[in-house]
Design a protein around this motif. Sequence first.
Motif, short mmCIF file in Angstrom:
data_model
loop_
_atom_site.label_atom_id
_atom_site.label_comp_id
_atom_site.label_asym_id
_atom_site.label_seq_id
_atom_site.Cartn_x
_atom_site.Cartn_y
_atom_site.Cartn_z
N VAL A 1 10.43 -27.13 -3.35
CA VAL A 1 10.02 -26.40 -4.54
C VAL A 1 11.11 -26.36 -5.62
O VAL A 1 10.78 -26.48 -6.81
CB VAL A 1 9.49 -24.99 -4.20
N PRO A 2 12.40 -26.24 -5.27
CA PRO A 2 13.39 -26.38 -6.35
C PRO A 2 13.27 -27.71 -7.09
O PRO A 2 13.41 -27.76 -8.31
CB PRO A 2 14.73 -26.27 -5.61
N ASN B 1 10.33 -27.38 -9.35
CA ASN B 1 10.67 -26.52 -10.50
C ASN B 1 11.47 -27.29 -11.55
O ASN B 1 11.26 -27.12 -12.74
CB ASN B 1 11.45 -25.29 -10.05
N GLU C 1 15.55 -19.87 -10.55
CA GLU C 1 14.40 -20.68 -10.16
C GLU C 1 14.77 -21.91 -9.33
O GLU C 1 14.00 -22.87 -9.29
CB GLU C 1 13.56 -21.09 -11.40
N HIS C 2 15.92 -21.87 -8.70
CA HIS C 2 16.15 -22.88 -7.67
C HIS C 2 16.59 -22.30 -6.33
O HIS C 2 17.11 -23.00 -5.49
CB HIS C 2 17.06 -24.03 -8.11
N GLY C 3 16.35 -21.02 -6.15
CA GLY C 3 16.52 -20.45 -4.82
C GLY C 3 17.93 -20.04 -4.46
O GLY C 3 18.21 -19.74 -3.31
N VAL C 4 18.83 -20.00 -5.43
CA VAL C 4 20.23 -19.70 -5.10
C VAL C 4 20.62 -18.27 -5.39
O VAL C 4 21.30 -17.63 -4.58
CB VAL C 4 21.18 -20.66 -5.86
N ARG D 1 12.70 -16.03 -1.05
CA ARG D 1 12.87 -16.30 -2.48
C ARG D 1 11.50 -16.49 -3.13
O ARG D 1 10.84 -17.51 -2.89
CB ARG D 1 13.66 -17.60 -2.70
N TYR E 1 21.15 -19.25 3.09
CA TYR E 1 21.15 -17.80 3.18
C TYR E 1 19.97 -17.36 4.04
O TYR E 1 19.03 -18.13 4.25
CB TYR E 1 21.03 -17.20 1.78
N ALA F 1 17.40 -15.57 3.43
CA ALA F 1 16.08 -15.72 2.80
C ALA F 1 15.61 -17.17 2.86
O ALA F 1 14.42 -17.43 2.99
CB ALA F 1 16.13 -15.24 1.34
N ILE F 2 16.54 -18.10 2.77
CA ILE F 2 16.19 -19.51 2.90
C ILE F 2 15.78 -19.81 4.35
O ILE F 2 14.80 -20.51 4.62
CB ILE F 2 17.38 -20.41 2.51
N ILE G 1 10.74 -19.84 -5.28
CA ILE G 1 10.42 -21.14 -4.67
C ILE G 1 9.35 -20.98 -3.60
O ILE G 1 9.23 -21.79 -2.69
CB ILE G 1 11.67 -21.87 -4.12
N MET H 1 11.72 -23.25 -16.22
CA MET H 1 11.85 -24.30 -15.21
C MET H 1 10.63 -24.21 -14.30
O MET H 1 10.69 -23.63 -13.22
CB MET H 1 13.14 -24.06 -14.44
#
Lengths: 285, 781, 175
Positions: A38-39, A42, C49-52, C66, A103, A105-106, C69, A1
Amino acid sequence: MKPGRFAYCLAGSVDEALALLAEHGDEAKVLAGGQSLVPLLNMRLAQPQVLVDISKVEALTTTSVDQGLVRYGAATVHRRFEDGDVDDATGGLLRAAAGGIGYRAIRNRGTVGGSLAHADASAEWPVVMAASNASVQVRSASAQRAISARQFVTGFFSNALDDDELITEVCVPQLPADTTWGLHKFVRKLGEFSESLGVAILRWDGDVVSAADIWLGAARDVPVRATPLEERLVGTAQPIDVAEAEAALAGVLPAGGDAEARYRRHLHAVTLSRAVTDAITRRTA
Amino acid sequence: MHAADNGRVGAPRRRNEDRRHLRGQGQFLADIRLQGMRDAVFVRSPVAHGRIVSVQADEAAGRVWTAADLDGVALPIVADAANPAFRSSDYPILAQDKVRFVGEPVAIVLGDDRASAEDAAELVDIDIDPLPVVVDPFSALDDTTTRVHDHWPDNVFVETSADFGDMAAAAAGAAVSVTRKLRMGRQAGVPLETRGCIAYLDRRLDQLVLYSSTQFPHVIRSALAKLLRIEERRLRVVAPDVGGGFGIKNNLYPEEVAICAVALQAGHPVRWIEDRWENMVGSAQARDHAYTMTVHAAADGEILGVDADVLVDSGAYSVWPWTAAMEAGMSAGIIPGPYRIRNYRFRTRTVATNKTPMGPYRGVARPGACFAIERMVDEVAHELGLEPKDVRIRNMIRPDEFPYTSVTGKIYDSGDYAASVVTAAELIDHDAVRAEQKSAAGRFRVGVGYASYTEQTAHGAREWASRGLPVVFGFESATAVLDPSGGLTVRVGIQSHGQGLETTLAQVACEVLGVDPAKVSVVHGDTDTAPYGMGTFASRSMVMAGGATYHACRLLAERIAAVAATILGGEATDYKVADGKVAGPGGILTFAEVAEVAYLQMQHLPRSVEPALEVTYRYRPTVETGTFSYSTHAAVVAVDLDTGSIRVRDYAVAEDCGTIVNPLIVDGQIHGGVAQGLGTALLEQVVFDEHGQPQATTFLDYLLPGAGEVPFLRIKHLETPSPFTVLGMKGMGEGSAIAPPAAVANAVTDALRDLGVSMYSTPMTPEVVWSALDAVTGPAR
Amino acid sequence: MTMAAADVVDVSLRVNGTTRSVHGIPARTNLADLLREHLGLTGTHLGCEHGVCGACTVQLDGQPVRSCIQLAAACDGAEVVTVEGLEGPAVDALRESFSAEHGLQCGFCTPGMLVSCHDIVTRCSDLDEDTAREELAGNLCRCTGYAGIVRAVMRARERLAGTTDVVASSGGGSS
């Protein structure tokens, strides 16, 4: 991805960023924290030609207080709201909202401007900023304007910006002393996007509500103002029970639909009821 | 106290595996680098059903592999059950004339890296003439016009039925007969590490090497030999560190065959790393059972008869080696559960639909079977006004009845099923919940629910043969070797992907030889160095590989004694191995001293004593019908009447897996299994729309349990050793994923029954719960 | 910093205490792939690869992020610490407690889990079970059911805070 090909540029200043946006138009996307963008890259759901990175533009990360407004740099990360590193114009609502975003980190990378620009009506910032009656300061290479947060999300992941425009600040009016807020987010597991998000800001006159701003997220493609609930509250201090909220929402949310739509309408009524109760409780606490 | 004293069976030993994983020094498939390696991307079908008209690509895509390129190189996968009524079909490596599910591999392109390969894939155009789709399994039963496999008359893989005892008499004698429809939803297994493989030609050894994130490298090798028509001695399969499997990595997948074929033709190493979207649509899916159950019971709660109709949606293809028949067969075989049920009738049907193929996933069919029977036990109890846990106890097989042959021929070997119910009830403080319920007020309701099961583990050849699969998983191998320096290595065919076998097998070795487990190398995963193994699944590893290790070490001990007797004088039988030494009438020697002679000074050995110190043992269980672990789970839930949310407030597990080798690891398996079971019960759901398009393909919409969703568990072990396995161990890796959906559904029903709501399906989302409440009580609540 | 947008970039950053420079990598390269494919640091894993899922979590300028991303290009001049470079009393306490409490099984989530837990134990002064679970929500584990991880992070926090003596663990073996 993995993403499609794009070119990357780190903007050193707001003017540099604006020049790049003017040059590339709709082929460019602004990159702040990247937690929403970015998700999509991806998954190849977005395939811009150019990314303009504004995350290191100092002017976009500073906060100032100016005539009753707190001006937050668009690239301020959620963590700084959560940790109280920036002033909270709302006496705690911004902090509480930020702490519920995804979260940690986000929250270390995602920004208030990026979240608004992403225009997801189930996310905290679009709804909270609408409730707070914030204004979004926007600039292009040639002009600047302010857009009310209440008009900023225009549709499904769509915002009011032109292709060459950049959010520079989000200006939030400092809530007056006799104001309480309430926030309720419904998720099925911690950290996911809300399935329903209720925000209530109540202005008090003595023991009763004198004005209310009640907004709902994750209900439609844009944040929804729950005007009937606001009207119901003025002049009282009575919480709104679920049935009342559901009836009040009947005119605001589309009717009909299947069982799922029915459940969602009910859930939104619950969320708003709880957000309002939360705000009322803060008055008496 | 010798260090090895706390390394034996039963010790809560810290794991040998931890050292590397805590430092990021594991080597998972995507961590392997080979010179000249290029990345492959599979171009996959965007539609659920259709005829392939053409596959065309812009020149810039480079070489594109399609089914035509595999002609003569790779045969399709065929996973047929022995049942003559089972409908055969080919599972193509790359789709040839038809595509049958969204995500089915159609073509392959390469790139210098994954991103470039994805760029190339965007240039490949697959022209498909869409066909009507078969999505709903009930519709699949009726639809003979739209067929997933054209050469079948319909969409039924296989139908089975049996009738034991006298159902008519049971019905006639019953005080209540309860009929319900139940449904367990389709889900994905979601190991955190996706699948992946690397293939290359080792020209020095004249071997095709496949690295694959798999649970059974040897069996994959044997299968590849047939499908690629390469002599098996010229194939090597290596499973490196595997980041979770749960059965999802326990199939032979078309991608593994395809990557081998591409590597043969491309002349350089080829890598494929499954991305998360591919994993959600292309890796085997699970559960998806529909039941119609009728239970006849006497007034005192005795179950007189069970009538079960089982529908399994197996997706588009039969996976190898399990076949599409296994899920329904296993369900029907265990529906009677831990109960004394002699009148039992079932009919199963397994249908093909235009969905991702179904494969085994932790618990394999038994979560569905447990859900069906355990919900019915509660329904019957409610009808009779009895406590569900008491109805369980009333019907459970008693310890003095073991070995007990169930009505379906399963031989339950040992334990005390009722004790697990009593223990679970104590752990959860059943009476306190009942007291709390009496004063129920406000917008929450509390409920307690139980689910019991008995689980066939470590079954051997006879059981597997009876299931009619293409492979019979009847043995496990272990090679125990002392090297010339006296160090112990155990090479095993089993493969460890989180179970801690590098530690527990070392503990078994320590039990026999007294060597500190931290000083035992357990080698697994590489078909070139590990003796033939059948794989890690069916809760078989500890019993099978542990049995093999145990016996190999025992034989090694005899060899050590023989060499020692040669050196020190006397009879080999007078020398005993303990604590890493060998002692007898002539004195004591360390393993190092014995090994030095056995390898490097073997001139001292008579012809009757073999040089070196290496023994291979193939363990075949004495009883091949399996050893049965069992458990009762108890859940306490709080249901939010306004939102329908279910919070699991408390959860208890009273379980018996016989002799416990490592309590840390056993408890870890229980926690992990319950977490997955709660995912099945509450969160996880694979949804296909009416066009067969998968709807939940990222972690944004497929919800997995996180730390906030799985409470600490109250666990109590009842350790009844198995009467016939080595050291009395039983398998337990899967069991705790079996009961949670039933336990939670019973608890929610217990909470809401007085409001007229019961749970009959999973996942029990807030919407499902609230809609059920709303349907009963209406808007004016 | 150049005004022109570029398809390929040069990135210079400090990784685990050492300056590393990579030239001419595609602008679309994410930090995880920079670490894994270009710098040989494969301890950081990709799970979604989507940050979860959190498997890819690394420290960027002192904060957990992350890496799946995070564009590598945006990390020029940054300070990155991966699981391979985690050092100090906090991670020592975590490694010890993760092993003692069986907080890992297959090991795939572990590197990201350690980076997140390092942040948790150094940032959170009060760590009861509920807080620990909330803080851990961003790191998925499919094997452990989280019990060992929750206990490990609470135990490490206690040890760091000095509120308990280090108790000799049952079972020996390497940690």
